[in-house]
Every structure is written in structure tokens, then in C-alpha cells.
Design a protein around this motif. Structure first.
Motif, PDB file in Angstrom:
ATOM      1  N   GLY A   3       1.018  -1.081   0.038  1.00  0.00           N
ATOM      2  CA  GLY A   3       0.050  -0.043   0.147  1.00  0.00           C
ATOM      3  C   GLY A   3       0.894   1.190   0.163  1.00  0.00           C
ATOM      4  O   GLY A   3       0.272   2.170  -0.537  1.00  0.00           O
TER       5      GLY A   3
ATOM      6  N   PHE B 126       9.458  -3.272  -0.274  1.00  0.00           N
ATOM      7  CA  PHE B 126       9.330  -4.554   0.343  1.00  0.00           C
ATOM      8  C   PHE B 126       9.845  -4.102   1.824  1.00  0.00           C
ATOM      9  O   PHE B 126       9.018  -4.360   2.860  1.00  0.00           O
ATOM     10  CB  PHE B 126      10.255  -5.360  -0.225  1.00  0.00           C
ATOM     11  CG  PHE B 126      10.055  -6.898   0.412  1.00  0.00           C
ATOM     12  CD1 PHE B 126       9.163  -7.744   0.337  1.00  0.00           C
ATOM     13  CD2 PHE B 126      11.576  -7.373   1.140  1.00  0.00           C
ATOM     14  CE1 PHE B 126       9.140  -8.982   1.032  1.00  0.00           C
ATOM     15  CE2 PHE B 126      11.638  -8.654   1.811  1.00  0.00           C
ATOM     16  CZ  PHE B 126      10.211  -9.414   1.525  1.00  0.00           C
TER      17      PHE B 126
ATOM     18  N   CYS C  20      -3.388  -2.658   2.905  1.00  0.00           N
ATOM     19  CA  CYS C  20      -2.600  -3.829   2.378  1.00  0.00           C
ATOM     20  C   CYS C  20      -1.751  -3.811   1.013  1.00  0.00           C
ATOM     21  O   CYS C  20      -0.563  -3.921   0.559  1.00  0.00           O
ATOM     22  CB  CYS C  20      -3.529  -5.089   2.214  1.00  0.00           C
ATOM     23  SG  CYS C  20      -2.941  -6.670   1.980  1.00  0.00           S
ATOM     24  N   HIS C  21      -2.590  -3.395  -0.161  1.00  0.00           N
ATOM     25  CA  HIS C  21      -2.128  -3.372  -1.670  1.00  0.00           C
ATOM     26  C   HIS C  21      -2.407  -2.055  -1.943  1.00  0.00           C
ATOM     27  O   HIS C  21      -3.297  -1.149  -1.710  1.00  0.00           O
ATOM     28  CB  HIS C  21      -2.681  -4.145  -2.672  1.00  0.00           C
ATOM     29  CG  HIS C  21      -2.492  -5.911  -2.112  1.00  0.00           C
ATOM     30  ND1 HIS C  21      -3.559  -6.542  -1.839  1.00  0.00           N
ATOM     31  CD2 HIS C  21      -1.381  -6.419  -2.175  1.00  0.00           C
ATOM     32  CE1 HIS C  21      -3.080  -7.830  -1.734  1.00  0.00           C
ATOM     33  NE2 HIS C  21      -1.545  -7.678  -1.625  1.00  0.00           N
TER      34      HIS C  21
END
Ligand code: C5P
Length: 322
Positions: free
Chosen positions: A106, A259, A269-270
Motif C-alpha cells: 500500500g 518491500f 494492504c495493496h
């Protein structure tokens, strides 16, 4: 915190998680769905802590990036064997000079990293991560897409028909039991990777499509466990680390984005979904926390790069003198 910015500490442990996540992680540590056997003498904490260069060499020497080929048993005897590539991925792709691995975190949202990501010679993306509508933050080039068997099998991803998957080279993976041979795995995959693979190949016969040898995932898992002071989840590493190691075998230098979380760290989350869960960044099923510790130790870039760009710099295996 501090002037260097808030970057990932390379000794994050499960004790630093909130109590909900800590319980989930403990459950996974105990469950051992894949029958993982701990090897090596003594306790996990008796080993010396390796330096970044030592870890990089250990990874290069102990992990073999292999894919299934049509001549490999038991596949060679099956009627659809010819759908598998005749040669392994590493002999057909690359070498690339500079590569980008785009985590789906995210924190990529509003990063403005798109131009930088697209400037690399090859870009790896994961699962259902889109570029359309997010070009400013994640770029638009996709050289390789690493997908898990769950995405291939789930109805909502429309894997067989969605244009999301039709550009670049596809690489799929599915976890095998820890000590299983290929026949045992073939008869007991987590999700129906082989049925979906055959269907996809019939619909898109010209698109290169590889399947990772399941041994690769456990070799990477072993590198994580052997270098951590506590037991990690007995589940395969996340796509993020698998894709990073895959690119280290194809590229001279690999840049991994978000990362290790930057100053944009978020529970989103994304970058492409309105779903919030700290487990996406810290791990629950996957030993993600420990994967990040390992990557932090191997990073050859600065902490500032992590803080501002969420960027880690890793050498390709061919550039290492071990
Ligand atoms: O969720 P998905 O597996 O598709 O995301 C790709 C990879 O990006 C993950 O396997 C994980 O390594 C990384 N990721 C992350 N933090 C997030 C979301 C994803 O590190 N919040």
C-alpha cells in the motif's frame, strides 16, 4: 525514528507484533502444514550472525532457481508435457543490467516511483497487481509476473480471461510438502496449478509461461530460518522474496520497491485495493517479517533510500565473487 528515518530494523521479531498478529504467527509456527523438518545441529540461536556479503553468497550457493521443463519426470510422461517450456527460465531470459521488483504494498500509493521503476531494463510484478490507473506510482512496464496458484485458481481473479496477465512472461508457483518429490506434489498441490496452467496455455499459446520447481521455495525458506534467532513460520516464503531471488539470478543489480517500508508505511494492504491489515506488511502465513530482516541485512543501498523511496539495492548473483 531518528534523523536517519524510520527504516526496518534487521532484528524484528514476533515479540514486536501486536497480540492479535502474534497469536496468528504462533499458530502458523505450530501448524506445520507442509511437514517442515528442522535440520542442522543445536538450537537456532547458536549460529554466528552472518554479514550481508556472507548472506548473499550463502543464498547464491544454496538456492537453485529452477523451473519445470518438458523433459522432467514425471511430467515428461504426461500427455500435456509439450506445453511446458523445453528450457529453464534462467537460460531463456536475461541477463538484464538493472531490474525492479515491485512489491504490491500500500505504501507504493502516492510514491511517484513510476518513472524510476520503468527506467529499469526488466520489471517484475506480483499476482493481480495492476499498472493501469497507477502508472505514476508503479510504472507501466511488466517484464515478468510472478503468480501464485491461488490467484490462478480463484474465480474473482479471472486468470484465464483478464488482460492483466497477458503481457510479459508468467511464472507460477505452488507450495509442495517440504520433502515431497515432484510426483507427490503433482498429486497434492495446494491449488490446481496444473489444470489452470494447461487451460491458460491453450488460450495463450505464444506467451512464455514457467512453473517454479517447488524445491526453490524451500531452499529460500531454509536460508531465512538458518539466519534467524527464532523459529519462523513453517510455510513458504512470500512471493516478494521469491521474486527478488528470481531476479537476482537474471540481473546484474536488483532494486526492490516498498518491500522494506518507506516513510509512507501504511496498513493499506495493496496499492490497488481498499483493504487494511498490518499482516500484509508484517506477515501471518508467510515468514515475511524474517524475509524482511534478511533483505535488510543484504541491502547494499542506504537507509535513506529505504526511507524516501522504499528502495533496497541487491547485487545479482553473477556479480558476486564468492
Ligand atoms: O499480496 P501479494 O503476495 O500479491 O504481494 C506481493 C508481495 O509484496 C508479497 O508477497 C510481499 O512480499 C510484498 N508485500 C509487502 N507488504 C504489503 C503487501 C505486499 O511486503 N503490504
Amino acid at each position: 525514528s531518528g534523523r536517519g528515518g524510520d527504516v526496518w530494523d534487521d532484528e524484528m521479531s514476533s515479540s514486536m507484533l501486536g497480540s492479535r498478529l502474534r497469536k496468528v504467527v504462533q499458530n502458523y509456527q505450530a501448524m506445520n502444514k507442509y511437514g517442515v523438518q528442522l535440520s542442522g545441529p543445536g538450537g537456532v540461536s547458536s549460529r554466528p550472525k552472518l554479514s550481508g556479503p556472507e548472506l548473499l553468497c550463502q543464498l547464491k550457493d544454496n538456492v537453485e532457481v529452477t523451473t519445470l521443463t518438458s523433459d522432467l519426470q514425471p511430467f515428461s510422461a504426461l500427455p500435456w508435457a509439450a506445453q511446458l517450456p523445453p528450457k529453464p527460465l534462467t537460460s531463456e531470459l536475461g541477463p538484464y543490467k538493472s531490474c525492479a521488483v515491485v512489491s504490491s504494498a500500500g505504501s507504493l500509493r502516492y510514491s511517484g516511483l513510476g518513472k524510476e521503476i520503468d527506467s529499469h531494463d526488466a520489471v517484475l510484478r506480483f499476482n493481480a497487481a495492476p499498472t493501469t490507473g497507477y502508472e505514476k506510482d508503479v510504472g507501466s512496464k511488466t517484464t515478468i509476473r510472478l503468480i501464485n496458484s491461488q490467484v490462478m485458481a480463484s474465480d474473482d481473479h479471472r486468470f484465464l480471461s483478464s488482460s492483466l496477465y497477458s503481457s510479459g512472461v508468467l511464472v507460477a508457483w505452488d507450495p509442495a510438502p517440504f520433502s515431497a518429490d515432484l510426483t507427490q506434489w503433482y498429486n497434492r498441490t495446494d491449488y490446481p496449478i496444473f489444470t489452470q496452467y494447461q487451460r491458460y496455455r491453450r488460450l495463450h499459446p505464444l506467451q512464455p509461461f514457467y512453473i517454479l520447481h517447488p524445491r526453490f521455495e524451500w531452499q529460500v525458506w531454509q536460508r531465512i530460518q538458518d539466519n534467524m534467532a527464532e523459529p519462523i513460520q513453517k510455510n513458504p516464503p512470500s512471493s516478494g522474496l521469491l521474486g527478488t531471488v528470481l531476479m537476482m539470478s537474471l540481473c546484474e543489480v536488483v532494486h526492490v520497491y516498498e518491500f522494506l517500508p518507506s516513510r509512507r508505511k501504511t496498513e493499506l494492504c495493496h496499492y490497488y485495493q481498499r483493504f487494511y491489515d498490518a499482516a500484509c506488511t508484517l506477515g501471518a502465513y508467510h515468514p515475511l517479517l524474517y524475509e524482511k530482516n534478511l533483505v535488510k541485512r543484504m541491502n547494499q543501498g542506504s537507509n535513506r533510500d529505504i526511507y524516501t523511496h522504499g528502495r533496497v539495492t541487491l547485487p545479482g548473483f553473477n556479480r558476486l565473487n564468492c
